[in-house]
Scaffold this active site. Structure first.
Site, PDB file in Angstrom:
ATOM      1  N   HIS A  25      -3.454  -5.696   1.382  1.00 56.31           N
ATOM      2  CA  HIS A  25      -2.552  -5.907   2.500  1.00 56.31           C
ATOM      3  C   HIS A  25      -2.515  -7.384   3.026  1.00 56.31           C
ATOM      4  O   HIS A  25      -3.671  -7.695   3.632  1.00 56.31           O
ATOM      5  CB  HIS A  25      -3.561  -4.985   3.580  1.00 56.31           C
ATOM      6  CG  HIS A  25      -3.237  -3.474   3.554  1.00 56.31           C
ATOM      7  ND1 HIS A  25      -2.553  -3.063   4.153  1.00 56.31           N
ATOM      8  CD2 HIS A  25      -4.056  -2.709   2.956  1.00 56.31           C
ATOM      9  CE1 HIS A  25      -2.492  -1.653   3.806  1.00 56.31           C
ATOM     10  NE2 HIS A  25      -3.492  -1.501   3.286  1.00 56.31           N
TER      11      HIS A  25
ATOM     12  N   GLU B 132      -1.159  -8.799   5.439  1.00 53.17           N
ATOM     13  CA  GLU B 132      -1.013  -8.836   6.941  1.00 53.17           C
ATOM     14  C   GLU B 132      -2.578  -8.567   7.360  1.00 53.17           C
ATOM     15  O   GLU B 132      -2.593  -9.139   8.556  1.00 53.17           O
ATOM     16  CB  GLU B 132      -0.278  -7.500   7.572  1.00 53.17           C
ATOM     17  CG  GLU B 132      -0.905  -6.180   7.573  1.00 53.17           C
ATOM     18  CD  GLU B 132      -0.788  -5.583   6.297  1.00 53.17           C
ATOM     19  OE1 GLU B 132      -0.303  -6.130   5.310  1.00 53.17           O
ATOM     20  OE2 GLU B 132      -1.177  -4.157   6.282  1.00 53.17           O
TER      21      GLU B 132
ATOM     22  N   CYS C  89       0.846  -1.228  -0.066  1.00 58.10           N
ATOM     23  CA  CYS C  89       0.006   0.150  -0.116  1.00 58.10           C
ATOM     24  C   CYS C  89       0.850   1.276  -0.092  1.00 58.10           C
ATOM     25  O   CYS C  89       1.475   1.479  -0.992  1.00 58.10           O
ATOM     26  CB  CYS C  89      -0.885  -0.066   1.118  1.00 58.10           C
ATOM     27  SG  CYS C  89      -2.366   1.082   0.853  1.00 58.10           S
TER      28      CYS C  89
END
Lengths: 78, 231
Positions: free
Chosen positions: B203, B205, B88
């Site tokens: 993302h 994560e 990002c």
């Protein structure tokens, strides 16, 4: 000395914000607007130096504009 | 001994803690926070640039972060072939730094988009993508994720297998225009020519535990583990 830097997206790069503003003008009845780009104006006050223009160019290339998507123009004032 | 994974923090980063958690949740990987004002990276096995914001993202996203003191060391690490992943805002920083081609523009519809997308994995094998499943469900959360590159760059990215992730439609099929943000060729993630620097808008994560709705993102961290173990 003073300098003004104009930064704008290159032609062909999608500019959704400009498109929205243009659409706004159209819906207000300003149908004559054929294109519109939203750019940035950056005003700088600088110490006088002989290589000022060269250094302004470096500022544009390195930070003020991203030349992948933007073009820039420098105007030097008094 | 665990592998040392440096996770940078810029002023405004807000996914760095999640990223460290995802790294530490991967066997053999150990996350180490590195503040942007440091000039020394130490001797990491990989460097990750998290999502969020940086320096208010004034001027352009990532434009000022790219000149953070730590970035010289990151450039050196990347140019020596070390694995680097930008997620990002981290992806935006890497393009601004010239470590990855192209740029991220405002989303086509001028909206912040926060949703889980279906990604197609393709392209060359990298430290972060080798062995990944063909499709993954991973969230995006950005306002400026509209990938742009000129035609020559696009041809090169496509021809050299540097497109690593592409937005697919909800059924997991390739469909022109499937990118919710307007990205050219529906590109969600790329790598550099050498393949060691990777950038992606989604993302991983945020998809690293079933409790988050998807654990598909774990595969990227497992891939890094496998890459470092095989080295």
């Amino acid at each position: 000395m003073n300098a003004r830097v104009f930064v704008n997206l290159k032609p062909g790069v999608l500019d959704p914000a400009a498109k929205a503003v243009q659409g706004g003008l159209h819906s207000m009845g300003f149908g004559e607007v054929q294109s519109l780009r939203l750019g940035k104006v950056i005003d700088l006050k600088l110490e006088d130096r002989p290589d000022a223009e060269e250094r302004l160019k470096a500022m544009c290339e390195k930070l003020l504009a991203n030349t992948v998507i933007e073009s820039y123009r420098i105007e030097i004032g008094d | 001994m665990a592998f040392d994974v440096a996770v940078l923090t810029f002023p405004g980063s807000n996914c760095d803690a999640d990223l460290r958690w995802a790294v530490n949740n991967t066997p053999e990987l150990s996350a180490r926070a590195v503040w942007h004002k440091e000039t020394d990276l130490g001797a990491p096995d990989a460097v990750l640039l998290p999502g969020g914001f940086s320096y208010g993202d004034y001027l352009r996203c990532g434009a000022i972060a790219r000149f953070s003191p730590i970035m010289n060391a990151v450039m050196e690490f990347a140019n020596s072939g070390g694995p680097v992943l930008g997620i990002c805002n981290g992806f935006q920083v890497l393009t601004e730094a010239g470590l990855l081609p192209g740029a991220l523009l405002s989303n086509r519809d001028q909206k912040f988009i926060c949703e889980t997308v279906v990604l197609g994995k393709e392209g060359k094998d990298t430290a972060f993508t080798k062995g990944l499943p063909e499709t993954l469900r991973i969230p995006i959360a950005h306002h400026d994720g509209n990938f742009f590159a000129d035609q020559d760059t696009l041809d090169r990215l496509e021809g050299e297998g540097q497109v690593l992730f592409r937005y697919l439609n909800a059924q997991g099929e390739r469909q022109s225009g499937a990118a919710p943000n307007g990205s050219v060729h529906d590109i969600a993630g790329i790598c550099n020519a050498a393949g060691n620097v990777v950038g992606m808008m989604p993302h991983p994560e945020r998809a690293s535990d079933p409790a988050l709705g998807s654990a598909d993102g774990r595969a990227l961290f497992s891939a890094l583990q496998g890459f470092l173990e095989a080295k």
